[in-house]
Design a protein around this motif. Structure first.
Motif, short mmCIF file in Angstrom:
data_model
loop_
_atom_site.label_atom_id
_atom_site.label_comp_id
_atom_site.label_asym_id
_atom_site.label_seq_id
_atom_site.Cartn_x
_atom_site.Cartn_y
_atom_site.Cartn_z
N UNK A 139 43.83 33.59 29.88
CA UNK A 139 42.80 32.61 30.28
C UNK A 139 41.58 32.76 29.39
N UNK A 140 40.86 31.67 29.24
CA UNK A 140 39.61 31.66 28.49
C UNK A 140 38.50 31.17 29.41
N UNK A 141 37.31 31.74 29.25
CA UNK A 141 36.15 31.39 30.06
C UNK A 141 34.90 31.48 29.20
N UNK A 142 33.86 30.70 29.51
CA UNK A 142 32.64 30.78 28.69
C UNK A 142 31.99 32.17 28.68
N UNK A 143 32.03 32.89 29.81
CA UNK A 143 31.44 34.22 29.90
C UNK A 143 32.28 35.10 30.81
N UNK A 144 32.44 36.35 30.41
CA UNK A 144 33.20 37.30 31.23
C UNK A 144 32.35 37.94 32.32
N UNK A 145 31.05 37.82 32.24
CA UNK A 145 30.18 38.56 33.15
C UNK A 145 30.37 38.21 34.63
N UNK A 146 30.51 36.93 35.02
CA UNK A 146 30.78 36.68 36.45
C UNK A 146 32.10 37.30 36.92
N UNK A 147 33.12 37.25 36.06
CA UNK A 147 34.40 37.85 36.41
C UNK A 147 34.26 39.36 36.54
N UNK A 148 33.52 39.98 35.64
CA UNK A 148 33.32 41.43 35.66
C UNK A 148 32.83 41.89 37.03
N UNK A 149 31.84 41.22 37.56
CA UNK A 149 31.27 41.61 38.86
C UNK A 149 32.29 41.46 39.98
N UNK A 150 33.10 40.41 39.94
CA UNK A 150 34.12 40.19 40.97
C UNK A 150 35.22 41.25 40.88
N UNK A 151 35.61 41.58 39.67
CA UNK A 151 36.67 42.57 39.46
C UNK A 151 36.22 43.95 39.94
N UNK A 152 34.98 44.32 39.62
CA UNK A 152 34.48 45.63 40.02
C UNK A 152 34.43 45.79 41.54
N UNK A 153 34.30 44.69 42.25
CA UNK A 153 34.24 44.73 43.71
C UNK A 153 35.61 44.50 44.36
N UNK A 154 36.68 44.56 43.57
CA UNK A 154 38.01 44.22 44.08
C UNK A 154 38.94 45.43 44.07
N UNK A 155 40.20 45.16 44.45
CA UNK A 155 41.24 46.20 44.44
C UNK A 155 42.23 46.03 43.30
N UNK A 156 42.00 45.08 42.38
CA UNK A 156 42.91 44.90 41.25
C UNK A 156 42.75 46.04 40.26
N UNK A 157 43.81 46.36 39.56
CA UNK A 157 43.74 47.32 38.47
C UNK A 157 43.16 46.56 37.28
N UNK A 158 42.31 47.21 36.51
CA UNK A 158 41.66 46.47 35.44
C UNK A 158 41.30 47.36 34.26
#
Length: 168
Positions: A139-158
């Motif tokens: 996937x492509x997105x204009x900025x990774x920063x909103x995703x970063x915050x959601x991932x850090x608060x989740x249970x996904x491996x990253x």
């Protein structure tokens, strides 16, 4: 096998080095395992977030990050990197694992404290195709920063790589 990726096709020896943010650590040669290797199928400085639904990932997080997709692995790259990813080639250096020790199981990192010589070098021309062939949704997105915050608060491996280059 373990791997190292570079845009340089002519590396004959990998010398231990200190990373930019680890000045008090000993010098190392870094390598990655086969499962995590596709995280490096992009130009070196490309910021990216790599996600994987693990056994301990909640159903809510699977739905949140993977939605209607059947994929359980994903790589997200900033849109500004699309053309470079589409047109670049990289080189996959292969190593026998004997000279390395596991550094981080979750990320697939291995290190060697001494000089290592690759046993094979392969050119990867179609980076997008290589990522997709590995079963990873891209996937492509204009900025990774909103995703970063959601991932850090989740249970996904990253794995978040080269985030210092992400768009603010």
């Amino acid at each position: 096998m373990l791997y190292h990726f570079s845009e340089d096709p002519g590396i004959t020896r990998f010398e231990p080095r200190v990373l930019y943010n680890q000045h008090d650590e000993p010098a190392k040669v870094w390598a990655i395992d086969a499962h995590h290797a596709p995280h490096y199928y992009v130009p070196r400085e490309c910021p990216r977030v790599c996600l994987e639904a693990g056994e301990d990932t909640t159903e809510a997080d699977v739905e949140k990050f993977f939605g209607l997709s059947e994929a359980r692995r994903m790589m997200v790259i900033e849109s500004g990197w699309y053309e470079r990813v589409r047109t670049a080639c990289i080189y996959r250096y292969s190593f026998e694992p004997d000279d390395f020790e596991e550094f981080d199981r979750n990320a697939g990192y291995y290190v060697a404290m001494q000089t290592v010589v690759p046993v094979q070098v392969e050119r990867i021309n179609d980076l997008v195709g290589a990522i997709l062939q590995a079963g990873i949704e891209l996937r492509f997105t204009p900025s990774l920063l909103p995703l970063k915050e959601q991932v850090l608060a989740s249970t996904v491996h990253f794995s978040m790589i080269r985030m210092r280059n992400a768009t603010l």
